[in-house]
Scaffold this motif. Structure first.
Motif, PDB file in Angstrom:
ATOM      1  N   ARG A 136       0.854  -1.191   0.000  1.00  0.00           N
ATOM      2  CA  ARG A 136       0.000   0.000   0.000  1.00  0.00           C
ATOM      3  C   ARG A 136       0.883   1.231   0.000  1.00  0.00           C
ATOM      4  N   THR A 137       0.521   2.219  -0.791  1.00  0.00           N
ATOM      5  CA  THR A 137       1.295   3.452  -0.908  1.00  0.00           C
ATOM      6  C   THR A 137       0.405   4.646  -0.587  1.00  0.00           C
ATOM      7  N   THR A 138       1.009   5.723  -0.104  1.00  0.00           N
ATOM      8  CA  THR A 138       0.255   6.941   0.153  1.00  0.00           C
ATOM      9  C   THR A 138       1.198   8.126   0.197  1.00  0.00           C
ATOM     10  N   GLU A 139       0.644   9.307   0.023  1.00  0.00           N
ATOM     11  CA  GLU A 139       1.423  10.519   0.220  1.00  0.00           C
ATOM     12  C   GLU A 139       1.466  10.847   1.705  1.00  0.00           C
ATOM     13  N   VAL A 140       2.546  11.457   2.150  1.00  0.00           N
ATOM     14  CA  VAL A 140       2.678  11.856   3.545  1.00  0.00           C
ATOM     15  C   VAL A 140       1.572  12.843   3.893  1.00  0.00           C
ATOM     16  N   SER A 141       0.946  12.627   5.054  1.00  0.00           N
ATOM     17  CA  SER A 141      -0.233  13.394   5.454  1.00  0.00           C
ATOM     18  C   SER A 141      -0.008  14.068   6.803  1.00  0.00           C
ATOM     19  N   ASP A 142      -0.709  15.180   7.008  1.00  0.00           N
ATOM     20  CA  ASP A 142      -0.687  15.845   8.318  1.00  0.00           C
ATOM     21  C   ASP A 142      -1.988  15.598   9.078  1.00  0.00           C
ATOM     22  N   ASP A 143      -2.739  14.573   8.690  1.00  0.00           N
ATOM     23  CA  ASP A 143      -4.000  14.242   9.354  1.00  0.00           C
ATOM     24  C   ASP A 143      -3.712  13.839  10.809  1.00  0.00           C
TER      25      ASP A 143
ATOM     26  N   ARG B 248       0.608  -7.200  -5.300  1.00  0.00           N
ATOM     27  CA  ARG B 248      -0.611  -6.410  -5.469  1.00  0.00           C
ATOM     28  C   ARG B 248      -0.378  -5.041  -4.830  1.00  0.00           C
ATOM     29  N   VAL B 249      -0.567  -3.991  -5.596  1.00  0.00           N
ATOM     30  CA  VAL B 249      -0.305  -2.637  -5.121  1.00  0.00           C
ATOM     31  C   VAL B 249      -1.627  -1.907  -4.953  1.00  0.00           C
ATOM     32  N   GLN B 250      -1.796  -1.330  -3.764  1.00  0.00           N
ATOM     33  CA  GLN B 250      -2.964  -0.517  -3.444  1.00  0.00           C
ATOM     34  C   GLN B 250      -2.507   0.908  -3.192  1.00  0.00           C
ATOM     35  N   ARG B 251      -3.195   1.869  -3.734  1.00  0.00           N
ATOM     36  CA  ARG B 251      -2.849   3.260  -3.499  1.00  0.00           C
ATOM     37  C   ARG B 251      -3.789   3.862  -2.478  1.00  0.00           C
ATOM     38  N   GLY B 252      -3.212   4.401  -1.391  1.00  0.00           N
ATOM     39  CA  GLY B 252      -4.022   4.946  -0.324  1.00  0.00           C
ATOM     40  C   GLY B 252      -4.368   6.400  -0.575  1.00  0.00           C
TER      41      GLY B 252
END
Length: 225
Positions: free
Chosen positions: A6-13, A221-225
């Motif tokens: 799973r991949t994602t951009e860095v978040s400030d949440d 298997r690649v998932q995009r977050g």
């Protein structure tokens, strides 16, 4: 289970911090910018939770260093889930995580800027790999460098050695060839059969790779977050 990434951009949440345990929060607090660490470890917890059905807050991660044996750093392991293997990587802008039951696993993500420094070849490449970069310049050169680096570090994370092993002693295939570990020159015990795959992040400014210690073909298997 396949090799699930799973991949994602860095978040400030701020809600991501609620998923981490006290040790992770303490480690995050020691960083000048805690956001990449928090994003990556929350991502890993959510990924494992989705694959196992366990509440992400109830997951317990342990670390063991393959070199010195300490539990204060090193490769992460899931307590009570010996059949599952995980790895995580992050930079200023991107985070990636992986879980699998196939074998020990390592993942790495690199932005192109991280490969933009003099002496890259001397600290990273075996002499047999130097020709792979001949004739490249600009972003093409940085992309090739970042991919080679990601492949090497993914392998070293899978073995648990990390950068205790000189990356120039880990010989991988050319950037324009299918990812593979070609030769292990380090004095540390070789990992045995290793499957390496490049990971498509859907971004031109990053490269990533995953390595699994197995002799069997793997499905990624690649998932995009």
């Amino acid at each position: 289970m396949a090799v699930v990434i799973r991949t994602t951009e860095v978040s400030d949440d701020p809600r991501l911090r609620d998923l981490l345990d006290a040790t992770e929060l303490e480690r995050a607090g020691r960083r000048p910018n805690p956001l990449p660490f928090v994003t990556a470890h929350a991502l890993l917890r959510r990924l494992v939770a989705d694959e196992t059905g366990v509440d992400p807050r109830r997951l317990v991660f342990e670390r063991r260093c393959a070199t010195c044996g300490t539990d204060r750093h090193g490769k992460p392991h899931l307590a009570g889930m010996r059949d599952l293997h995980v790895s995580v990587s992050y930079g200023e802008h991107m985070a990636v995580a992986v879980v699998t039951d196939v074998g020990e696993v390592g993942i790495d993500v690199e932005d192109l800027e991280s490969a933009d420094f003099d002496g890259f070849g001397s600290v990273t490449l075996d002499e047999s790999e130097t020709p792979h970069l001949a004739g490249l310049d600009g972003d093409r050169l940085l992309a090739a460098r970042a991919l080679l680096w990601a492949r090497k570090e993914a392998i070293l994370k899978a073995t648990g050695h990390g950068l205790v092993v000189d990356p120039s002693q880990v010989v991988v295939s050319a950037p324009d060839a299918p990812a593979a570990l070609l030769e292990w020159k380090a004095r540390e015990h070789p990992p045995g059969p290793t499957q390496v795959s490049d990971v498509d992040l859907g971004r031109d400014d990053h490269r990533a790779a995953v390595a699994v210690l197995t002799g069997h073909p793997v499905t990624v298997r690649v998932q995009r977050g």
